[in-house]
Design a protein around this motif. Structure first.
Motif, mmCIF file in Angstrom:
data_model
loop_
_atom_site.group_PDB
_atom_site.id
_atom_site.type_symbol
_atom_site.label_atom_id
_atom_site.label_comp_id
_atom_site.label_asym_id
_atom_site.label_seq_id
_atom_site.Cartn_x
_atom_site.Cartn_y
_atom_site.Cartn_z
ATOM 1 N N SER A 113 0.839 -1.196 0.000
ATOM 2 C CA SER A 113 0.000 0.000 0.000
ATOM 3 C C SER A 113 0.873 1.244 0.000
ATOM 4 C CB SER A 113 -0.929 0.011 1.220
ATOM 5 O OG SER A 113 -0.162 0.100 2.417
ATOM 6 N N GLY A 162 -7.861 0.611 4.560
ATOM 7 C CA GLY A 162 -7.039 0.822 5.749
ATOM 8 C C GLY A 162 -7.120 -0.354 6.704
ATOM 9 N N ARG A 167 -4.066 0.146 8.911
ATOM 10 C CA ARG A 167 -3.889 1.587 8.988
ATOM 11 C C ARG A 167 -5.252 2.255 9.094
ATOM 12 N NH1 ARG A 167 0.601 2.733 4.197
ATOM 13 N NH2 ARG A 167 2.211 1.310 4.985
ATOM 14 N N GLN A 168 -5.223 3.565 9.346
ATOM 15 C CA GLN A 168 -6.490 4.286 9.448
ATOM 16 C C GLN A 168 -7.164 4.366 8.081
ATOM 17 O OE1 GLN A 168 -6.209 8.057 11.393
ATOM 18 N NE2 GLN A 168 -8.404 8.487 11.243
ATOM 19 N N VAL A 170 -6.251 3.945 3.570
ATOM 20 C CA VAL A 170 -5.335 3.638 2.469
ATOM 21 C C VAL A 170 -6.036 4.027 1.168
ATOM 22 C CG1 VAL A 170 -4.307 1.771 1.103
ATOM 23 C CG2 VAL A 170 -4.012 1.793 3.578
#
Length: 215
Positions: A113, A162, A167-168, A170
């Motif tokens: 990503s 995400g 992750r929060q 993407v």
């Protein structure tokens, strides 16, 4: 014939008939339902639950028609308990399946990503699938191109991508060949039918109209 001279029909696998549209499609493009305990209609996205399958094309239009016109009841030949939020539930479950598969691909080293990493995989021609968040910047997304003979998935949100990468959010991601990549593509195609309009709306409406005139 598909690109490369392969026969698409031979690769599509077993087929089933949609109760809403009347179309015959590969099982990979449909959603299976079974009658559970107490006559509750149960989605079987994995296609592994016991019982006689009831099949609907993997599109919002087809499923909405099947629910609205009581087609599940007729297919099962009995009264069923159908959830009022069935369509939304199916969409959520399909999205979760795609996210989980991408996450597993990431853990196996087949998914990356971030703009620069994705750009690098595309330039090396090692990426088979380009994924971009539907709510990402159009200008930013336009700078990356779908792999030649590859696939594009652009109907997951930045939050969903995400989740797949821990992750929060993407915006850009890519999948390499092998592993679970083909399954990601197939599940994403089913999800696409719930998030992007298809021709099934017109087909399903026509079938429903014929049934109404026949009554």
């Amino acid at each position: 014939m598909t690109r490369g001279g392969k026969n698409k029909d031979r690769e599509s696998g077993p087929e089933r008939k949609c109760i809403a549209t009347g179309e015959v499609r590969p099982k990979s493009e449909m959603i299976r339902f079974v009658v559970g305990p107490d006559n509750v209609l149960c989605p079987d996205l994995a296609g592994k639950l016991p019982g006689r399958g009831i099949w609907v094309s993997a599109t919002r239009a087809a499923l909405e028609t099947a629910v609205k016109k009581n087609m599940f009841h007729r297919a099962a030949r009995t009264e069923l308990r159908v959830s009022s939020d069935l369509v939304e539930t199916i969409e959520q479950q399909l999205a979760r399946r795609v996210v989980d598969l991408i996450s597993l691909s990431r853990k196996s080293g087949l998914a990356v990503s971030g703009y620069e990493k994705v750009k690098g995989e595309l330039s090396k021609e090692t990426a088979e699938v380009l994924l971009q968040a539907e709510d990402g910047s159009s200008r930013g997304k336009s700078k990356l191109s779908t792999p030649h003979f590859g696939h594009y998935i652009g109907w997951l949100t930045a939050d969903e991508l995400g989740m797949a990468f821990g992750r929060q959010t993407v915006i850009h991601a890519a999948l390499g060949a092998g592993g679970l990549t083909q399954r990601v593509v197939e599940e994403a195609q089913r999800l696409k039918g719930f998030r992007i309009g298809t021709s099934d709306a017109k087909t399903a409406a026509g079938v429903a109209g014929k049934e109404n005139r026949a009554k």
